[in-house]
Design a protein around this motif. Sequence first.
Motif, PDB file in Angstrom:
ATOM      1  N   LYS A 180      13.162   1.096  -1.286  1.00 16.36           N
ATOM      2  CA  LYS A 180      12.818  -0.221  -1.852  1.00 16.36           C
ATOM      3  C   LYS A 180      13.059  -1.376  -0.820  1.00 16.36           C
ATOM      4  CE  LYS A 180      16.302   0.777  -5.846  1.00 16.36           C
ATOM      5  NZ  LYS A 180      17.731   0.713  -6.433  1.00 16.36           N
ATOM      6  N   LEU A 181      13.125  -0.884   0.417  1.00 23.47           N
ATOM      7  CA  LEU A 181      13.109  -1.874   1.707  1.00 23.47           C
ATOM      8  C   LEU A 181      11.692  -1.156   2.105  1.00 23.47           C
ATOM      9  CD1 LEU A 181      15.941  -1.330   3.704  1.00 23.47           C
ATOM     10  CD2 LEU A 181      15.475  -3.267   1.914  1.00 23.47           C
ATOM     11  N   THR A 182      11.362  -0.285   1.636  1.00 24.49           N
ATOM     12  CA  THR A 182       9.351   0.145   2.718  1.00 24.49           C
ATOM     13  C   THR A 182       9.080   0.009   1.848  1.00 24.49           C
ATOM     14  OG1 THR A 182      10.117   2.452   1.955  1.00 24.49           O
ATOM     15  CG2 THR A 182      10.486   0.923   4.066  1.00 24.49           C
ATOM     16  N   THR A 183       9.115  -0.016  -0.020  1.00 23.51           N
ATOM     17  CA  THR A 183       7.933  -0.142  -0.816  1.00 23.51           C
ATOM     18  C   THR A 183       7.247  -1.704  -1.138  1.00 23.51           C
ATOM     19  OG1 THR A 183       8.832   1.362  -2.680  1.00 23.51           O
ATOM     20  CG2 THR A 183       7.706   1.884  -0.924  1.00 23.51           C
ATOM     21  N   LYS A 184       6.499  -1.737  -1.997  1.00 18.88           N
ATOM     22  CA  LYS A 184       6.754  -3.141  -2.604  1.00 18.88           C
ATOM     23  C   LYS A 184       6.110  -2.587  -3.650  1.00 18.88           C
ATOM     24  CE  LYS A 184       9.352  -5.821  -0.067  1.00 18.88           C
ATOM     25  NZ  LYS A 184      10.375  -5.309  -0.061  1.00 18.88           N
ATOM     26  N   TYR A 217       1.548  -1.139   0.310  1.00 17.11           N
ATOM     27  CA  TYR A 217      -0.124  -0.340  -0.161  1.00 17.11           C
ATOM     28  C   TYR A 217       1.057   1.397  -0.216  1.00 17.11           C
ATOM     29  CZ  TYR A 217      -4.590  -2.362   0.349  1.00 17.11           C
ATOM     30  OH  TYR A 217      -6.282  -2.741   0.657  1.00 17.11           O
ATOM     31  N   HIS A 218       1.861   0.904   0.755  1.00 19.85           N
ATOM     32  CA  HIS A 218       2.738   2.332   0.726  1.00 19.85           C
ATOM     33  C   HIS A 218       3.276   2.892  -0.799  1.00 19.85           C
ATOM     34  CE1 HIS A 218       7.185   4.537   3.052  1.00 19.85           C
ATOM     35  NE2 HIS A 218       5.772   4.542   1.621  1.00 19.85           N
ATOM     36  N   GLY A 219       3.643   1.638  -1.084  1.00 19.42           N
ATOM     37  CA  GLY A 219       3.976   1.734  -2.510  1.00 19.42           C
ATOM     38  C   GLY A 219       2.578   2.109  -3.599  1.00 19.42           C
ATOM     39  N   ALA A 220       1.598   1.860  -3.645  1.00 20.37           N
ATOM     40  CA  ALA A 220       0.734   2.684  -3.993  1.00 20.37           C
ATOM     41  C   ALA A 220       0.601   4.144  -4.195  1.00 20.37           C
ATOM     42  CB  ALA A 220      -0.332   1.538  -3.898  1.00 20.37           C
TER      43      ALA A 220
END
Length: 340
Positions: free
Chosen positions: A284-288, A182-185
């Motif tokens: 890159k670690l905290t977003t997917k 969701y962070h990535g979204a």
Amino acid sequence: MRSSNIGGQAVMEGIMMRHKDKYSIAVRRPDNEIELKVEDYRSVLGNAKFLKYPLIRGVVSFIDSLVVGTKCLMYSAEIAGDEEDEEEAKANAALSEEEREAKKEKEDKQFKWLLYVTVAISIVVSIAAFMLLPYALASLCRKVGASEFVVTVVEAFVKLALFMGYMLLISRMKDIQRTFMYHGAEHKCINCVEHGLPLTVENVMASSRQHKRCGTSFLFLVMLVSIFLHFIFVLVPVYWVRLFGRLLMVPVVAGISFEIIQWAGRSDSKIADFFSKPGLAMQKLTTKEPTADMAEVAIKAVEAVFDWRAYLKEEFGVEVEPENVSGNTVSENAAQKKAE
């Protein structure tokens, strides 16, 4: 890229988006519907003019982000969790209107106290773990005759190691993977708008999941700024003064970091890109990579507080009529395919 001044945060099965004096929370319910809530944004510390001065506004923003972010997380956990069970529903149905109002008022007070206690504990633990603990560990070097300069250098490496280790650890936790999606979204949605694209699921999914104004970048910048500022205490002879000085520097570090990240978020210069690279790498670690239905939630959250069509017209000269954007949601498209 042109800054839209939209900020956001991933929550449990959803996203919070803030723009100016409004913020929204969009959460995917267990029945797959999207629960949307819009609230007025009010600073915890008030609206005094001096709170908007450079450096000071960074501290205010940090505290507000903690309070609002924690509040949204607690709300989303309630919405995304199991629906009200039968026994609780029967108990509530048996109450009179006055009793229900009294119960709600009591629950609101408990929620408020829990919110502030949670924020206070978060601040204390963060300062202890990432500010004081590294210095205490590095101070052990004095036993082998290390100078204060060497201790400060070791403290810097310990601080970065703890921060990086923490980020790496939580990024591997299965329970938090969906939150990072969701962070990535959230990032993809903001990047979509700020690059002049209509806000559709397809455009959002094709956008970058990294953003200069991310909270991860801010935290990493806090680490770096604190490392440089702590060299001020190298010449201070008294241990407790050096330790207490680090506590006093916390608001200054937050203020400077805020100003840097806001400037970097508005600029496309090579210097801004240089300062942004470490934080973008950490993301890159905290977003997917999110799924399409997560992008749909992000779009709902943005549209509740921000007129992206007016923004595209003003900033990019792009006019997007409502009929030119697919009105079908991911859920509706799935339902249509099933019916066919």
